[in-house]
Scaffold this motif. Structure first.
Motif, PDB file in Angstrom:
ATOM      1  N   TRP A 202       7.485   5.130   2.449  1.00 15.79           N
ATOM      2  CA  TRP A 202       6.026   4.584   1.855  1.00 15.79           C
ATOM      3  C   TRP A 202       6.394   2.865   1.720  1.00 15.79           C
ATOM      4  O   TRP A 202       7.323   2.570   1.051  1.00 15.79           O
ATOM      5  N   PRO A 203       5.619   2.065   2.037  1.00 16.89           N
ATOM      6  CA  PRO A 203       5.506   0.652   1.750  1.00 16.89           C
ATOM      7  C   PRO A 203       5.099   0.417   0.164  1.00 16.89           C
ATOM      8  O   PRO A 203       3.999   0.051  -0.077  1.00 16.89           O
ATOM      9  N   GLU A 204       6.223   0.605  -0.633  1.00 19.65           N
ATOM     10  CA  GLU A 204       5.729   0.526  -1.883  1.00 19.65           C
ATOM     11  C   GLU A 204       5.275  -0.829  -2.370  1.00 19.65           C
ATOM     12  O   GLU A 204       4.417  -1.013  -3.357  1.00 19.65           O
ATOM     13  N   GLU A 205       5.679  -1.842  -1.741  1.00 17.22           N
ATOM     14  CA  GLU A 205       5.454  -3.272  -2.213  1.00 17.22           C
ATOM     15  C   GLU A 205       3.848  -3.615  -1.932  1.00 17.22           C
ATOM     16  O   GLU A 205       3.353  -4.310  -2.716  1.00 17.22           O
ATOM     17  N   ALA A 206       3.114  -3.231  -0.874  1.00 16.99           N
ATOM     18  CA  ALA A 206       2.357  -3.419  -0.261  1.00 16.99           C
ATOM     19  C   ALA A 206       1.147  -2.433  -1.180  1.00 16.99           C
ATOM     20  O   ALA A 206      -0.020  -2.661  -1.293  1.00 16.99           O
ATOM     21  N   PHE A 207       1.625  -1.124  -1.426  1.00 15.98           N
ATOM     22  CA  PHE A 207       0.802  -0.052  -1.908  1.00 15.98           C
ATOM     23  C   PHE A 207       1.432   0.796  -3.010  1.00 15.98           C
ATOM     24  O   PHE A 207       2.020   1.861  -2.852  1.00 15.98           O
ATOM     25  N   PRO A 208       1.605   0.303  -4.438  1.00 14.08           N
ATOM     26  CA  PRO A 208       2.091   0.937  -5.278  1.00 14.08           C
ATOM     27  C   PRO A 208       1.828   2.218  -5.576  1.00 14.08           C
ATOM     28  O   PRO A 208       0.146   2.493  -5.337  1.00 14.08           O
ATOM     29  N   ARG A 209       2.233   3.171  -6.030  1.00 15.38           N
ATOM     30  CA  ARG A 209       1.717   4.596  -6.254  1.00 15.38           C
ATOM     31  C   ARG A 209       2.364   5.007  -7.372  1.00 15.38           C
ATOM     32  O   ARG A 209       3.096   4.568  -8.023  1.00 15.38           O
ATOM     33  N   HIS A 210       1.810   6.290  -7.978  1.00 18.04           N
ATOM     34  CA  HIS A 210       2.201   6.986  -9.217  1.00 18.04           C
ATOM     35  C   HIS A 210       3.040   7.920  -8.932  1.00 18.04           C
ATOM     36  O   HIS A 210       2.922   9.218  -8.515  1.00 18.04           O
TER      37      HIS A 210
END
Length: 295
Positions: A202-210
Motif C-alpha cells: 500500500w502506498p502509505e505516503e500518497a494515501f494514508p489509511r486507518h
C-alpha cells in the motif's frame, strides 16, 4: 580440454575400435575420429596409429589411459554430489524457496500438491530484501515476490501481472477506504525501488489509511477480515483462493478503493542468481505463478 573427448578416447582404449566407441556414444565414427584428433592436438601427442582397417594404441596412449580414467571417475563423483546437482540417495534435494506469506499461505500449498508432487521443499518466510539476501547467500534457490529489492548478484524475472484490491466481509465496510479500518502487516520494507514501505504494497505516503490492526501473519489478517473487524489490501488471487476454501458466509468481497487511487498492476517476480541457469524447477515455478496468480 573437453571432457567428452577424454571419454571418447577411453572408449576407444576399451573397445579397441573407433566404430564400437562411436556406437557407445551414439555419434558417427567420423565425428569421434575427428574428436580424437583434436584431443591429440591438445596434448601434442600421437595416441592412435592406423593398422589396416583397425587402430593401434601408442605407448603414450596406454600410459595416459589409467590416469585419465581416474580423472573421469573423480569428475563423475563431483557431478553426482547432492549439494551441486540436486540429488541425494536417488532423490531430488529439497527445493528451497524464500518468500512471504502472500505466496506461502495459499499459493505454495497448491504447487506442492499439483506442480511438485512428491518433492521435498524448504520454505523460508522472509521479508523483501531479506529474501534476496537468502538467494544471493545460497540459503535459498529461488525467491518469489511482488516487492522486488534489487541486488547486483540476482535476476528478478518478471513472471505474472497481478491486481491488488481491498477485501472485507460481505455487507461490511462498503464506504470509501479513507473511512474504514485496515489490518496490515508488521514491518517496513527497505530498499524497494517503488518507494513502497508496507509489506502489503500500500502506498502509505500518497494515501494514508486507518490501520487498526498490525499482524505478523497473513492468515491472521484474513481471520480478522472474516470476522468483519477490518479490511485488507491483498492480491485478488489470494482473495479468490481464500473464498474457494471457506464457507460462503466468510467469503471476502472487493471494496471500493480510495478516491483517485490509481488502479495499477503489480508484478510477481521469480528471483534467481545470475550465475544459475534457468533449470526445470525455475520453469515449473514460473508456469505455476502464471497459472495460479492470475486474477
Amino acid at each position: 580440454m573437453d571432457i567428452n573427448r577424454i571419454r571418447y578416447f577411453l572408449s576407444v582404449v576399451k573397445t579397441g575400435s573407433i566404430t564400437k566407441a562411436a556406437e557407445l556414444h551414439h555419434i558417427s565414427a567420423p565425428a569421434l575420429s575427428k574428436a580424437i584428433k583434436v584431443f591429440e592436438r591438445e596434448l601434442d601427442e600421437k595416441l592412435l596409429l592406423p593398422d589396416g582397417r583397425g587402430i593401434l594404441l601408442t605407448d603414450r596412449a596406454r600410459a595416459l589411459a589409467p590416469a585419465l580414467e581416474e580423472v573421469v571417475k573423480k569428475l563423475d563423483g563431483i557431478i553426482n554430489k547432492a549439494d551441486l546437482f540436486g540429488s541425494f540417495a536417488g532423490e531430488l534435494k529439497p527445493l528451497r524457496i524464500a518468500t512471504f506469506e502472500v505466496f506461502s499461505t495459499h499459493f505454495m500449498e497448491r504447487i506442492l500438491s499439483n506442480t511438485f508432487s512428491g518433492r521435498s521443499f524448504l520454505i523460508h518466510e522472509l521479508t523483501p530484501g531479506r529474501m534476496e539476501q537468502a538467494v544471493a547467500g545460497r540459503e535459498a534457490d529461488f525467491a518469489i515476490t511482488y516487492i522486488p529489492v534489487p541486488h547486483p548478484e540476482l535476476d528478478h524475472l518478471r513472471v505474472q501481472a497481478i491486481e491488488m484490491g481491498i477485501f472485507g466481509l460481505k455487507n461490511k465496510f462498503n464506504e470509501h477506504a479513507e473511512d474504514v479500518p485496515f489490518v496490515s502487516p508488521i514491518g517496513p520494507i527497505e530498499g524497494s525501488p517503488n518507494r513502497v514501505r508496507g509489506l502489503d504494497g500500500w502506498p502509505e505516503e500518497a494515501f494514508p489509511r486507518h490501520i487498526r490492526y498490525r499482524v505478523g501473519m497473513l492468515e491472521t489478517a484474513l481471520g480478522i477480515c472474516r470476522r468483519g473487524l477490518a479490511v485488507a489490501y491483498i492480491p485478488k488471487f489470494i482473495a479468490k483462493m481464500h473464498n474457494e476454501i471457506v464457507k460462503p458466509e466468510f467469503a471476502l468481497e472487493e471494496k471500493p478503493l480510495p478516491r483517485r487511487f490509481p488502479r495499477r498492476k503489480e508484478y510477481v517476480y521469480l528471483v534467481k542468481r545470475k550465475t544459475d541457469l534457468e533449470d526445470e524447477a525455475a520453469k515449473k515455478l514460473g508456469a505455476a505463478l502464471r497459472r495460479y496468480c492470475s486474477s
